[in-house]
Motif scaffolding. Structure first.
Motif, PDB file in Angstrom:
ATOM      1  N   VAL A 218      58.714 -72.079 -12.300  1.00  0.00           N
ATOM      2  CA  VAL A 218      60.125 -71.396 -11.958  1.00  0.00           C
ATOM      3  C   VAL A 218      60.405 -70.350 -12.590  1.00  0.00           C
ATOM      4  N   THR A 219      60.466 -69.258 -12.082  1.00  0.00           N
ATOM      5  CA  THR A 219      60.475 -67.696 -12.869  1.00  0.00           C
ATOM      6  C   THR A 219      61.951 -67.171 -12.788  1.00  0.00           C
ATOM      7  N   ILE A 220      62.434 -66.895 -14.099  1.00  0.00           N
ATOM      8  CA  ILE A 220      63.713 -66.287 -14.387  1.00  0.00           C
ATOM      9  C   ILE A 220      63.714 -65.094 -14.990  1.00  0.00           C
ATOM     10  N   PHE A 221      64.677 -64.200 -14.906  1.00  0.00           N
ATOM     11  CA  PHE A 221      64.801 -63.015 -15.750  1.00  0.00           C
ATOM     12  C   PHE A 221      66.304 -62.948 -15.989  1.00  0.00           C
ATOM     13  N   ILE A 222      66.589 -62.877 -17.466  1.00  0.00           N
ATOM     14  CA  ILE A 222      68.040 -62.950 -17.992  1.00  0.00           C
ATOM     15  C   ILE A 222      68.385 -61.184 -18.468  1.00  0.00           C
ATOM     16  N   LEU A 223      69.271 -60.629 -17.895  1.00  0.00           N
ATOM     17  CA  LEU A 223      69.600 -59.550 -18.208  1.00  0.00           C
ATOM     18  C   LEU A 223      71.243 -59.617 -18.700  1.00  0.00           C
ATOM     19  N   GLY A 224      71.719 -58.357 -19.187  1.00  0.00           N
ATOM     20  CA  GLY A 224      72.711 -58.615 -19.645  1.00  0.00           C
ATOM     21  C   GLY A 224      73.748 -57.230 -19.822  1.00  0.00           C
ATOM     22  N   ASP A 225      75.026 -57.090 -19.565  1.00  0.00           N
ATOM     23  CA  ASP A 225      75.779 -55.670 -20.018  1.00  0.00           C
ATOM     24  C   ASP A 225      75.404 -55.062 -21.264  1.00  0.00           C
TER      25      ASP A 225
ATOM     26  N   VAL B 103      69.566 -62.942 -13.410  1.00  0.00           N
ATOM     27  CA  VAL B 103      70.656 -63.383 -13.427  1.00  0.00           C
ATOM     28  C   VAL B 103      71.343 -62.478 -14.965  1.00  0.00           C
ATOM     29  N   ASN B 104      72.661 -62.084 -14.819  1.00  0.00           N
ATOM     30  CA  ASN B 104      73.275 -61.315 -15.667  1.00  0.00           C
ATOM     31  C   ASN B 104      73.947 -62.309 -16.703  1.00  0.00           C
TER      32      ASN B 104
ATOM     33  N   ALA C 128      73.343 -71.182 -18.145  1.00  0.00           N
ATOM     34  CA  ALA C 128      72.524 -72.346 -18.070  1.00  0.00           C
ATOM     35  C   ALA C 128      72.664 -73.389 -17.347  1.00  0.00           C
ATOM     36  N   ASP C 129      74.068 -73.631 -17.176  1.00  0.00           N
ATOM     37  CA  ASP C 129      74.571 -74.687 -16.268  1.00  0.00           C
ATOM     38  C   ASP C 129      74.008 -74.280 -14.862  1.00  0.00           C
ATOM     39  N   MET C 130      74.167 -73.067 -14.255  1.00  0.00           N
ATOM     40  CA  MET C 130      73.818 -72.625 -13.096  1.00  0.00           C
ATOM     41  C   MET C 130      72.380 -72.835 -12.720  1.00  0.00           C
ATOM     42  N   LEU C 131      71.495 -72.091 -14.015  1.00  0.00           N
ATOM     43  CA  LEU C 131      70.213 -72.047 -13.648  1.00  0.00           C
ATOM     44  C   LEU C 131      69.784 -73.574 -13.725  1.00  0.00           C
ATOM     45  N   GLU C 132      70.165 -74.358 -14.487  1.00  0.00           N
ATOM     46  CA  GLU C 132      69.852 -76.086 -14.317  1.00  0.00           C
ATOM     47  C   GLU C 132      69.952 -76.515 -12.915  1.00  0.00           C
ATOM     48  N   ARG C 133      71.080 -76.038 -12.107  1.00  0.00           N
ATOM     49  CA  ARG C 133      71.298 -76.534 -10.964  1.00  0.00           C
ATOM     50  C   ARG C 133      70.183 -75.827  -9.963  1.00  0.00           C
ATOM     51  N   PHE C 134      69.849 -74.733 -10.096  1.00  0.00           N
ATOM     52  CA  PHE C 134      69.109 -73.931  -9.251  1.00  0.00           C
ATOM     53  C   PHE C 134      67.745 -74.597  -9.517  1.00  0.00           C
ATOM     54  N   ILE C 135      67.316 -74.680 -10.555  1.00  0.00           N
ATOM     55  CA  ILE C 135      65.914 -75.337 -10.986  1.00  0.00           C
ATOM     56  C   ILE C 135      65.779 -76.756 -10.205  1.00  0.00           C
ATOM     57  N   ARG C 136      66.701 -77.690 -10.415  1.00  0.00           N
ATOM     58  CA  ARG C 136      66.837 -78.960  -9.834  1.00  0.00           C
ATOM     59  C   ARG C 136      66.851 -78.953  -8.441  1.00  0.00           C
ATOM     60  N   THR C 137      67.561 -78.026  -7.719  1.00  0.00           N
ATOM     61  CA  THR C 137      67.491 -77.887  -6.405  1.00  0.00           C
ATOM     62  C   THR C 137      66.520 -77.287  -5.683  1.00  0.00           C
ATOM     63  N   LYS C 138      65.508 -76.294  -6.592  1.00  0.00           N
ATOM     64  CA  LYS C 138      64.303 -75.530  -6.187  1.00  0.00           C
ATOM     65  C   LYS C 138      63.273 -76.594  -6.245  1.00  0.00           C
TER      66      LYS C 138
END
Length: 198
Positions: free
Chosen positions: A115-122, A174-175, A185-195
């Motif tokens: 599972v590949t994720i990229f974290i960016l920010g303002d 995700v920003n 992290a909550d959102m990413l956990e849900r995404f990873i578990r679903t995927k």
């Protein structure tokens, strides 16, 4: 964990990507590999790792390196290749882990457990986080963000065909400034578990 799970986290400097990666490692009970990867490699090869750390995730020096007949004398390149080989070996052995940076989204591409994720920010959020973490002035933090991101981009784009931070190269970008680190992290956990159907 029965299913193999490899979480690759790319990140902009100051985005909190490393903190999020640590959080995800804890939630899934997985080892985290970042700058400590060199320690594992050195232990396996029975060599000292201290001198290698300054070359970790650093771009190849054009001034002090050259390639002759496909062989490079660049320490940065050798350190990167050692890490890539180690990550591939662990993935091929079926191990699960979280890895921060190190071109993992490309190096391990094709692995069904990836599972590949990229974290960016303002920019203002990243600068504020860097100011607080390193005790820097706003100007110093801005310069540090710019320098670190340039090095990460140059390093990544040297070894990978896809551009660093390009959302097309990741399952999810995700920003972290929108929700904050914990809720991201909550959102990413849900995404990873679903995927991964975990």
């Amino acid at each position: 964990m029965e299913k193999q799970l490899i979480i690759s986290v790319g990140r902009e400097f100051g985005s909190g990507g490393h903190v999020i990666a640590e959080d995800l490692a804890g939630r899934f009970n997985l080892p985290l590999y970042d700058y400590n990867l060199l320690e594992h490699i050195a232990e396996e090869k029975d060599v000292a790792h201290e001198g290698l750390k300054k070359y970790d995730e650093k771009p190849k020096s054009k001034l002090f390196s050259r390639t002759v007949r496909g062989h490079s004398n660049s320490i940065q390149e050798h350190v990167a290749q050692m890490q890539f080989d180690y990550l591939r070996q662990m993935a091929n052995e079926g191990k699960s882990f979280v890895v921060v940076g190190r071109c993992a989204e490309y190096i391990l591409k094709g692995n069904p457990g990836l599972v590949t994720i990229f974290i960016l920010g303002d920019k203002d959020c990243k600068v504020k986080r860097v100011m607080e973490k390193y005790g820097l002035s706003e100007r110093e933090a801005q310069q540090m963000c710019k320098k670190e991101d340039w090095e990460r981009k140059y390093y990544h784009n040297y070894f990978c065909p896809g551009q660093w931070g390009d959302s097309r190269n990741y399952d999810l970008s995700v920003n972290s400034s929108r929700l904050g680190l914990e809720k991201t992290a909550d959102m990413l956990e849900r995404f990873i578990r679903t995927k991964m159907q975990l």
